[in-house]
Design an enzyme around this catalytic site. Structure first.
Site, PDB file in Angstrom:
ATOM      1  N   LYS A  32       0.877  -1.179   0.000  1.00 24.45           N
ATOM      2  CA  LYS A  32       0.000   0.000   0.000  1.00 24.45           C
ATOM      3  C   LYS A  32       0.911   1.224   0.000  1.00 24.45           C
ATOM      4  O   LYS A  32       2.064   1.161   0.436  1.00 24.45           O
ATOM      5  CB  LYS A  32      -0.858  -0.014   1.273  1.00 24.45           C
ATOM      6  CG  LYS A  32      -2.111   0.798   1.197  1.00 24.45           C
ATOM      7  CD  LYS A  32      -3.285   0.027   0.643  1.00 24.45           C
ATOM      8  CE  LYS A  32      -4.539   0.886   0.613  1.00 24.45           C
ATOM      9  NZ  LYS A  32      -5.705   0.168   0.146  1.00 24.45           N
ATOM     10  N   GLY A  77     -20.372   6.877   5.488  1.00 20.92           N
ATOM     11  CA  GLY A  77     -19.448   7.191   4.392  1.00 20.92           C
ATOM     12  C   GLY A  77     -20.082   6.773   3.078  1.00 20.92           C
ATOM     13  O   GLY A  77     -20.147   5.583   2.765  1.00 20.92           O
ATOM     14  N   GLY A 114     -19.157   7.574  -0.090  1.00 21.64           N
ATOM     15  CA  GLY A 114     -18.258   7.949  -1.185  1.00 21.64           C
ATOM     16  C   GLY A 114     -18.415   6.960  -2.333  1.00 21.64           C
ATOM     17  O   GLY A 114     -19.499   6.449  -2.600  1.00 21.64           O
ATOM     18  N   HIS A 115     -17.301   6.657  -2.982  1.00 18.45           N
ATOM     19  CA  HIS A 115     -17.328   5.776  -4.162  1.00 18.45           C
ATOM     20  C   HIS A 115     -17.977   4.432  -3.845  1.00 18.45           C
ATOM     21  O   HIS A 115     -18.819   3.951  -4.589  1.00 18.45           O
ATOM     22  CB  HIS A 115     -15.904   5.526  -4.667  1.00 18.45           C
ATOM     23  CG  HIS A 115     -15.264   6.735  -5.267  1.00 18.45           C
ATOM     24  ND1 HIS A 115     -14.332   7.490  -4.613  1.00 18.45           N
ATOM     25  CD2 HIS A 115     -15.439   7.320  -6.468  1.00 18.45           C
ATOM     26  CE1 HIS A 115     -13.949   8.487  -5.393  1.00 18.45           C
ATOM     27  NE2 HIS A 115     -14.603   8.417  -6.523  1.00 18.45           N
ATOM     28  N   VAL A 116     -17.563   3.817  -2.734  1.00 17.13           N
ATOM     29  CA  VAL A 116     -18.085   2.493  -2.401  1.00 17.13           C
ATOM     30  C   VAL A 116     -19.444   2.615  -1.708  1.00 17.13           C
ATOM     31  O   VAL A 116     -20.396   1.909  -2.048  1.00 17.13           O
ATOM     32  CB  VAL A 116     -17.103   1.720  -1.482  1.00 17.13           C
ATOM     33  CG1 VAL A 116     -17.668   0.346  -1.158  1.00 17.13           C
ATOM     34  CG2 VAL A 116     -15.738   1.592  -2.135  1.00 17.13           C
TER      35      VAL A 116
END
Ligand code: NAD
Length: 365
Positions: free
Chosen positions: A94, A194, A196-198
């Site tokens: 990562k 959250g 967001g994208h996911v």
């Protein structure tokens, strides 16, 4: 001029990389800096027994460098176990870039970062994480081939987030099967933290199945947009960890299951996309088990994204991506059953299976 040597005890108390509990046998950690572009990045290569270390790049305004180091080490280690349990021939790595993605991410900075990735000669392969877009990976691709998550127009598998969300949805359904005896989420109340994208894509799957979806985010515009698009409800309580829901889905950042929050949960299931949800894997994993909360281990159920980007390296198609992602249902169910059978936490059960695969490959090499 005389200098006072720093005694080794003082030195190790002040700064320790190898002694950092998150270090956990990392093979390599690379600190990257470029004054001209302002780049400050850390690349963690945890383990390459199963293959090259693949994991996304996160750009975040860390409070300090030590926080960034701990984050990259924890995330990189998580990737090792995620790929291992998913059956992919990939190791774990990562990267983090220190800074605000909204104001400090420039093409020059991204290309300089790509040069550092390239220097590792394929030991580390990057992709998107928080603060990164497919377009950033396309830019990185102009400098190095050691990148995945590039756009479909450029020959990649595109944004991995919808597939990650689909995998989380599969894992959540398996957890529901285990906890409630039915995988159907219709009329279950789910809090998605959250969006967001996911998170947004997960909300879509949940509303399509007829779940009652509560949403929470620090971004008010997104909250309103997602509420309107999927008829979700914005969580209005003071403390979202106390929300009276069936399922809590952490899809923002990690470590939301910690000493402060754990006593408040009303949810029967925790299943979300965020990496490293347990602040302390052993301690908080055991506390969830004691409280009878079914925890779908993050690195098992959020593997859709890595399955999607792995397709770019192995050249498999969309149908295989979907099939492998749907396998997350069976894997999660097996892990939860193993956790009950062996009276260990679900996190430990998943970790053991992943470690066995790594050990077997090590022996056969
Ligand atoms: P994102 O940046 O698109 O979304 C994160 C969302 O969380 C944002 O809308 C942000 O405003 C919100 N947020 C941040 N802090 C919050 C808080 N305290 N409370 C509520 N909301 C908050 O990121 P993403 O790509 O959707 O990823 C979400 C999580 O899933 C991350 O932890 C990431 O590491 C993990 N993950 C993502 C993928 C992927 O394919 N994108 C794969 C595996 C794991």
């Amino acid at each position: 001029m005389t200098t006072t040597p720093i005694d080794s005890k003082t030195q190790s108390a002040a700064f320790s990389v190898f002694g950092n509990t998150a270090f956990d046998n990392h093979e390599q950690v690379v600190f990257c800096q470029d004054k001209d572009t302002g780049l400050k990045a850390i690349i963690g290569v945890h383990n390459t027994v199963l293959g090259p270390a693949l994991g996304g790049t996160r750009m975040w305004s860390y409070a300090n460098e030590s926080e960034a180091l701990t984050d990259v080490l924890r995330l990189s280690r998580g990737m090792t176990y995620k790929s291992a349990i998913t059956g992919l021939n990939l190791g774990g790595g990562k990267a983090v870039i220190i800074g605000d993605a909204k104001t400090q991410k420039t093409p020059e900075l991204m290309m300089k970062f790509a040069e550092f990735v390239h220097r590792l000669g394929g030991t580390y392969i990057t992709a998107e994480d928080v603060g990164m877009e497919t377009a950033d990976m396309d830019l990185v691709r102009t400098v190095t081939p050691y990148v995945t998550g590039i756009s479909e127009e450029k020959g990649g598998a595109g944004n991995p987030s919808p597939i990650t969300a689909y995998g989380v949805f599969m894992g959540m359904k398996a957890a529901a099967q285990h906890a409630f005896g039915s995988a159907l989420l219709e009329d279950r109340t789910v809090l998605v933290q959250g969006i967001g994208h996911v998170g947004e894509s997960l909300v879509e799957h949940l509303s399509n199945e007829g779940a009652k979806v509560l949403i929470s985010d620090i971004n008010q515009e997104r909250l309103q947009a997602v509420r309107d698009k999927y008829h979700a409800t914005i969580y209005a309580g003071d403390n979202l960890y106390e929300a009276p829901v069936d399922i809590y889905a952490p899809c923002a950042l990690g470590a939301t299951i910690n000493d402060e929050t754990i006593g408040h949960f009303k949810a029967k299931i925790i299943a979300g996309a965020a990496n490293n949800q347990l602040a302390d894997e052993k301690h908080h994993g055991a506390m969830l088990k004691e409280r009878g909360i079914v925890y779908a281990p993050d690195f098992v159920i959020n593997a859709g994204g890595i399955i999607n980007v792995y397709a770019e390296l192995e050249h498999y198609g969309r149908a295989d991506v979907i099939r492998k992602t749907e396998n997350i249902f069976d894997t999660t169910l097996e892990i939860l059953q193993m956790s009950d059978r062996e009276d260990i936490t679900s996190h430990q059960a998943a970790f053991n299976v992943a470690q066995q695969r790594i050990d077997a490959r090590k022996r056969s090499n």
